[in-house]
Design a protein around this motif. Structure first.
Motif, PDB file in Angstrom:
ATOM      1  N   ARG A   1      -3.565 -23.862 -38.542  1.00 48.75           N
ATOM      2  CA  ARG A   1      -2.266 -23.806 -37.866  1.00 48.75           C
ATOM      3  C   ARG A   1      -1.127 -23.808 -38.884  1.00 48.75           C
ATOM      4  O   ARG A   1      -0.099 -23.164 -38.668  1.00 48.75           O
ATOM      5  CB  ARG A   1      -2.115 -24.979 -36.891  1.00 48.75           C
ATOM      6  N   GLY A   2      -1.328 -24.528 -39.980  1.00 46.58           N
ATOM      7  CA  GLY A   2      -0.336 -24.507 -41.051  1.00 46.58           C
ATOM      8  C   GLY A   2      -0.202 -23.124 -41.658  1.00 46.58           C
ATOM      9  O   GLY A   2       0.918 -22.650 -41.917  1.00 46.58           O
TER      10      GLY A   2
ATOM     11  N   ARG B   1      -9.761 -35.157 -34.049  1.00 46.49           N
ATOM     12  CA  ARG B   1      -8.848 -34.165 -34.593  1.00 46.49           C
ATOM     13  C   ARG B   1      -9.486 -33.512 -35.820  1.00 46.49           C
ATOM     14  O   ARG B   1      -9.982 -34.213 -36.708  1.00 46.49           O
ATOM     15  CB  ARG B   1      -7.517 -34.810 -34.970  1.00 46.49           C
TER      16      ARG B   1
ATOM     17  N   ARG C   1      -9.127 -31.694 -39.168  1.00 44.42           N
ATOM     18  CA  ARG C   1      -8.179 -31.428 -40.251  1.00 44.42           C
ATOM     19  C   ARG C   1      -8.131 -29.948 -40.575  1.00 44.42           C
ATOM     20  O   ARG C   1      -7.065 -29.373 -40.836  1.00 44.42           O
ATOM     21  CB  ARG C   1      -8.590 -32.238 -41.485  1.00 44.42           C
TER      22      ARG C   1
ATOM     23  N   ASP D   1      -5.889 -28.002 -38.277  1.00 46.42           N
ATOM     24  CA  ASP D   1      -4.482 -28.180 -38.659  1.00 46.42           C
ATOM     25  C   ASP D   1      -4.139 -27.312 -39.867  1.00 46.42           C
ATOM     26  O   ASP D   1      -3.029 -26.788 -39.967  1.00 46.42           O
ATOM     27  CB  ASP D   1      -4.193 -29.650 -38.983  1.00 46.42           C
TER      28      ASP D   1
ATOM     29  N   CYS E   1      -1.735 -29.077 -43.824  1.00 41.59           N
ATOM     30  CA  CYS E   1      -2.198 -29.715 -42.583  1.00 41.59           C
ATOM     31  C   CYS E   1      -1.051 -30.432 -41.878  1.00 41.59           C
ATOM     32  O   CYS E   1      -0.957 -30.401 -40.643  1.00 41.59           O
ATOM     33  CB  CYS E   1      -3.317 -30.709 -42.887  1.00 41.59           C
ATOM     34  N   LYS E   2      -0.173 -31.066 -42.645  1.00 37.83           N
ATOM     35  CA  LYS E   2       0.987 -31.736 -42.062  1.00 37.83           C
ATOM     36  C   LYS E   2       1.909 -30.714 -41.404  1.00 37.83           C
ATOM     37  O   LYS E   2       2.427 -30.946 -40.303  1.00 37.83           O
ATOM     38  CB  LYS E   2       1.745 -32.500 -43.152  1.00 37.83           C
TER      39      LYS E   2
ATOM     40  N   GLY F   1       0.881 -27.863 -40.260  1.00 38.88           N
ATOM     41  CA  GLY F   1       0.143 -27.410 -39.089  1.00 38.88           C
ATOM     42  C   GLY F   1       0.245 -28.374 -37.927  1.00 38.88           C
ATOM     43  O   GLY F   1       0.357 -27.956 -36.767  1.00 38.88           O
ATOM     44  N   PHE F   2       0.230 -29.659 -38.222  1.00 41.24           N
ATOM     45  CA  PHE F   2       0.347 -30.681 -37.180  1.00 41.24           C
ATOM     46  C   PHE F   2       1.683 -30.567 -36.444  1.00 41.24           C
ATOM     47  O   PHE F   2       1.771 -30.804 -35.245  1.00 41.24           O
ATOM     48  CB  PHE F   2       0.214 -32.066 -37.801  1.00 41.24           C
ATOM     49  N   SER F   3       2.723 -30.180 -37.173  1.00 42.47           N
ATOM     50  CA  SER F   3       4.066 -30.051 -36.594  1.00 42.47           C
ATOM     51  C   SER F   3       4.434 -28.594 -36.328  1.00 42.47           C
ATOM     52  O   SER F   3       5.610 -28.271 -36.163  1.00 42.47           O
ATOM     53  CB  SER F   3       5.104 -30.675 -37.543  1.00 42.47           C
ATOM     54  N   SER F   4       3.443 -27.721 -36.259  1.00 41.63           N
ATOM     55  CA  SER F   4       3.711 -26.275 -36.217  1.00 41.63           C
ATOM     56  C   SER F   4       4.501 -25.854 -34.981  1.00 41.63           C
ATOM     57  O   SER F   4       5.322 -24.935 -35.050  1.00 41.63           O
ATOM     58  CB  SER F   4       2.399 -25.487 -36.293  1.00 41.63           C
TER      59      SER F   4
END
Length: 367
Positions: free
Chosen positions: A16-17, A8, A10, A13, A299-300, A302-305
């Protein structure tokens, strides 16, 4: 050289965030220029999705010399459908209570054809982009499978050939075809502004630009790194220039941008994505300029985007329906905070639950 096998990234992410934050800015006003430019978040998502999704198939091909489109689509289904359909129930309840249920719109959303039936989504407008991605998953996986089976191209040809490969020609041809179709559609049906910007065959070139980046990353990695290293400054300046119009004008306001603005964006975001992929110190750079905690938060997000994207429209709709904006000087902060919290919870509790079922019954060939 970066290690391609990294599980993965970072930095992806983080991108994406940034993409989902742009979308949130577009759908809930903070400043006028953020509302105007926020629409580009979807195009950034498209480029990243094209890169990540095609990368799954490329890694499968590298390992086995073939791909399994059925398994790929089943695994994508477990990723996409549970959150989508479960969240849709909440939107549906809101629609029914407002006495505005429409069967045609409902069915269009159910089968991911809302971008052709209505332009925007029915239950929530932003779902049009999900339809494009769904169409891309099916078409691209079948295209790759057929291309390998019929020997239209050999994917790993790029590892040894210094010339443009058949696969690269095919992807560039698809992107050019999308542009030609978009220009024709805007000339012939200029009144249909929404559908001209949301129908899959007119917008899928952004996803295929991500595919092209992915192909270069997996099959021409040395070339990609050397080329970008020699031209990084020029390319990054070009990226900024191509994005410079976004705070001031949107495609709905400009025929030129409805035709070429999307091209500007996927070139700019493709360059940015390559920079994030080949720059070995990218995480140190991000930490230096944004701070480690801020980067980790983005990043967090982005992970849940995906979950945030699904739920944010409902949060905005409820916020506006309750007519409480007058009590909050910064509604963007309230709705964004709620959307992020709910999205993270949905990712942890719902998405991950179904992904565990997926991995148990339909394990990845490349894990």
């Amino acid at each position: 050289m970066k290690v391609i096998a990294k599980v993965r990234l970072r930095e992806i992410d983080f991108l994406r965030g940034i993409a989902i934050i742009l979308v949130l800015l577009h759908h809930q006003k903070l400043f006028q220029f953020t509302t105007t430019m926020g629409w580009i978040g979807v195009d950034l998502f498209f480029v990243i999705s094209g890169f990540l999704v095609s990368g799954l198939l490329f890694k499968e091909y590298i390992k086995f010399g073939n791909i399994n489109p059925r398994l790929f689509l089943i695994r994508r289904g477990f990723k996409i459908y549970p959150i989508y359909y479960l969240s849709y129930l909440l939107y549906l309840i809101l629609i029914i209570t407002e006495h505005r249920f429409n069967l045609k719109g409902f069915l269009a959303d159910m089968f991911f054809v809302q971008n052709y039936v209505r332009g925007w989504g029915y239950a929530y407008a932003a779902s049009w982009s999900l339809a494009i991605e769904e169409h891309f998953y099916f078409l691209f996986s079948i295209f790759i499978w057929l291309g390998i089976r019929k020997k239209w191209f050999v994917l790993n040809e790029g590892l040894t050939s210094s010339k443009i490969t058949n696969f690269e020609i095919a992807i560039l041809s698809i992107m050019l075809l999308c542009l030609i179709l978009r220009i024709s559609q805007n000339l012939l049906f200029s009144y249909n502004v929404i559908k001209n910007a949301t129908m899959s065959h007119l917008r899928m070139d952004s996803l295929f630009s991500g595919v092209l980046v992915s192909y270069l990353y997996y099959f021409r990695n040395s070339f990609l790194i050397n080329f970008f290293s020699k031209n990084s400054l020029v390319l990054l300046v070009l990226s900024v220039l191509l994005l410079s119009f976004t705070p001031f004008v949107s495609p709905q306001d400009s025929m030129f941008l409805r035709n070429y603005g999307f091209v500007f964006l996927y070139i700019a975001f493709g360059i940015l994505l390559i920079f994030f992929l080949v720059e070995t110190k990218i995480n140190s750079i991000l930490n230096k300029y944004f701070g480690t905690k801020i980067v980790d938060i983005i990043c967090k997000i982005g992970f849940s985007s995906y979950s945030i994207y699904i739920i944010h429209s409902l949060v905005n709709m409820l916020f506006n329906r309750l007519d409480v904006a007058m009590f909050f000087p910064f509604p963007f902060l309230i709705t964004t905070t709620l959307s992020v919290i709910f999205g993270i919870v949905m990712t942890e509790c719902v998405e991950n639950y179904f992904l565990k079922i997926r991995d148990k019954h339909f394990p990845s060939r490349i894990s």
